[in-house]
Motif scaffolding. Structure first.
Motif, short mmCIF file in Angstrom:
data_model
loop_
_atom_site.label_atom_id
_atom_site.label_comp_id
_atom_site.label_asym_id
_atom_site.label_seq_id
_atom_site.Cartn_x
_atom_site.Cartn_y
_atom_site.Cartn_z
N ILE A 21 -32.38 -3.96 18.31
CA ILE A 21 -30.95 -3.62 18.44
C ILE A 21 -30.41 -3.16 17.08
O ILE A 21 -30.62 -3.84 16.08
N GLY A 22 -29.79 -2.00 17.08
CA GLY A 22 -29.23 -1.48 15.82
C GLY A 22 -30.21 -0.62 15.05
O GLY A 22 -29.84 0.01 14.06
N ASP A 23 -31.49 -0.57 15.48
CA ASP A 23 -32.49 0.27 14.80
C ASP A 23 -32.36 1.70 15.35
O ASP A 23 -32.64 1.94 16.52
N PRO A 24 -31.94 2.65 14.50
CA PRO A 24 -31.71 4.01 15.02
C PRO A 24 -32.96 4.64 15.62
O PRO A 24 -32.89 5.43 16.56
N SER A 25 -34.15 4.27 15.10
CA SER A 25 -35.37 4.90 15.64
C SER A 25 -35.66 4.37 17.04
O SER A 25 -36.27 5.06 17.87
N ALA A 26 -35.23 3.15 17.34
CA ALA A 26 -35.40 2.62 18.70
C ALA A 26 -34.52 3.42 19.66
O ALA A 26 -34.95 3.80 20.76
N MET A 27 -33.29 3.71 19.24
CA MET A 27 -32.38 4.48 20.09
C MET A 27 -32.93 5.90 20.29
O MET A 27 -32.89 6.44 21.40
N THR A 28 -33.46 6.50 19.22
CA THR A 28 -34.02 7.86 19.34
C THR A 28 -35.17 7.87 20.35
O THR A 28 -35.26 8.76 21.20
N ALA A 29 -36.03 6.87 20.25
CA ALA A 29 -37.18 6.80 21.18
C ALA A 29 -36.68 6.63 22.62
O ALA A 29 -37.14 7.31 23.54
N PHE A 30 -35.70 5.75 22.80
CA PHE A 30 -35.17 5.54 24.15
C PHE A 30 -34.55 6.81 24.70
O PHE A 30 -34.78 7.18 25.86
N LEU A 31 -33.78 7.51 23.86
CA LEU A 31 -33.10 8.72 24.37
C LEU A 31 -34.13 9.81 24.73
O LEU A 31 -33.94 10.54 25.69
N SER A 32 -35.25 9.87 24.01
CA SER A 32 -36.31 10.83 24.38
C SER A 32 -36.91 10.43 25.72
O SER A 32 -37.19 11.28 26.57
N LEU A 33 -37.14 9.14 25.88
CA LEU A 33 -37.69 8.66 27.16
C LEU A 33 -36.74 8.98 28.30
O LEU A 33 -37.15 9.49 29.35
N ARG A 34 -35.46 8.72 28.09
CA ARG A 34 -34.47 8.95 29.15
C ARG A 34 -34.41 10.43 29.51
O ARG A 34 -34.37 10.78 30.70
N ALA A 35 -34.49 11.30 28.50
CA ALA A 35 -34.48 12.75 28.77
C ALA A 35 -35.74 13.13 29.56
O ALA A 35 -35.67 13.95 30.49
N GLY A 36 -36.88 12.53 29.20
CA GLY A 36 -38.14 12.83 29.91
C GLY A 36 -38.09 12.36 31.35
O GLY A 36 -38.62 13.01 32.25
N LEU A 37 -37.42 11.23 31.59
CA LEU A 37 -37.27 10.73 32.97
C LEU A 37 -36.41 11.70 33.78
O LEU A 37 -36.71 12.01 34.92
N GLU A 38 -35.34 12.17 33.16
CA GLU A 38 -34.40 13.04 33.90
C GLU A 38 -34.99 14.42 34.18
O GLU A 38 -34.68 15.04 35.19
N SER A 39 -35.87 14.88 33.28
CA SER A 39 -36.47 16.21 33.50
C SER A 39 -37.68 16.11 34.44
O SER A 39 -38.22 17.12 34.86
#
Ligand SMILES: CC(C)(COP(=O)(O)OP(=O)(O)OC[C@H]1O[C@@H](n2cnc3c(N)ncnc32)[C@H](O)[C@@H]1OP(=O)(O)O)[C@@H](O)C(=O)NCCC(=O)NCCS
Length: 282
Positions: A21-39
């Motif tokens: 929580i609060g680690d920007p690289s964790a958020m970046t990884a999650f947002l890439s995963l979420r984009a991959g799920l949506e596409s």
């Protein structure tokens, strides 16, 4: 980031527990995963002929979905004069006409991290949760639920009030899978990792869970989940809700019976006729 780098990052941040929580690289990884799920590039479970069920669970993808909940804080989601509050990592998905999805107005919601293919029709109100996959030409009718990580095949009809349960944890647990061309009748429910093979028909009111035995009158067998495998409904089976007498103890004395789904036949021309969709509406 390559796919294997993304996988490593998600696994690392998931293993880090609350310190992610609060680690920007964790958020970046999650947002890439979420984009991959949506596409549709990533999914929680994928077809795999080498697996005994024909499906492979992508545990790291499910870890990434859970990571998104851990990283999310409550945020206000703007929606005109209405107000909603949810984890900010899972807002409502937005669609344009170019996406080719019909999202009919009236209380429906598709959460971020869900894949909805072109040609899907969503009748209000319905809900598609994060990690779900809804393939081309599927119809999600009013009051239907597509739970988290559930996999819905091409041209599947989820009738009014059909409930497809979500399976997020444990991360290696298989989600509910409804294969291509299945009809899930009104008020049906499919839960706990059950797999419904292609072309099967669940008559209105059929409920399937891990603990539900299904009585196949045609092939003279009883389908059940085992320790290793979920309940699997055979290809083209027509399942209707039935009941069976309790044959021992007080249940017998009191003349009780238990709910028992029954395979009465395998799909034939009459079934095709009964389940034909109104093409004009699509
Ligand atoms: C299952 C269904 C598709 C019928 O399929 P079908 O192939 O035409 O089935 P048949 O009429 O040949 O019936 C086969 C047997 O199952 C029985 N049966 C059929 N539907 C049944 C049901 N819903 N409940 C209990 N028994 C049922 C029939 O009585 C018949 O048994 P019998 O030969 O002993 O009389 C239909 O009953 C159904 O549930 N449709 C979905 C309705 C729905 O939810 N629509 C969505 C609106 S949004």
């Amino acid at each position: 980031m390559t796919l294997s780098q993304l996988q490593q990052a998600i696994e690392r941040h998931f293993a880090a527990g609350p310190s992610a929580i609060g680690d920007p690289s964790a958020m970046t990884a999650f947002l890439s995963l979420r984009a991959g799920l949506e596409s549709g590039e990533l999914r929680a479970a994928s077809p795999d002929p080498a697996s005994p069920t024909g499906w492979r669970v992508n545990a790291w993808v499910k870890q990434g979905i859970l990571l998104g909940f851990r990283l999310g804080v409550l945020g206000e989601l703007p929606a005109g004069s209405l107000s909603f509050v949810d984890k900010h990592t899972y807002p409502v998905r937005h669609f344009t006409a170019g996406d080719g999805v019909r999202l009919v107005p009236g209380g429906s919601s598709i959460r971020a991290g869900a894949y909805v293919a072109r040609g899907v029709v969503c009748m209000p109100p319905m809900y598609i949760n994060a990690g779900a996959w809804v393939d081309e030409g599927a119809m999600v009718d009013s009051h239907a639920l597509v739970g988290s990580c559930a996999q819905i095949g091409k041209r599947v009809h989820l009738s009014a009030a059909a409930q497809i349960g979500g399976v997020l944890e444990p991360v290696n647990a298989g989600p509910v899978i409804i294969e291509d061309d299945v009809l899930v009748g009104g008020n049906s429910g499919v839960y706990e990792g059950t797999i419904v093979r292609r072309g099967a028909v669940l008559a209105a009111g059929t409920i399937l869970t891990r603990g539900t035995p299904v009585f196949d009158l045609v092939r003279d067998q009883i389908l059940r989940a085992t320790a290793e495998l979920p309940l699997i409904i055979s290809e083209n089976a027509v399942v209707v809700p039935g009941s069976r007498a309790v044959t021992k103890g007080r249940g017998q004395k009191w003349g009780l019976s238990l709910y028992a789904p029954v395979i009465v036949k395998y799909r034939d021309e009459k079934t095709d006729l009964s389940t034909t969709l109104e093409d004009l509406l699509r």
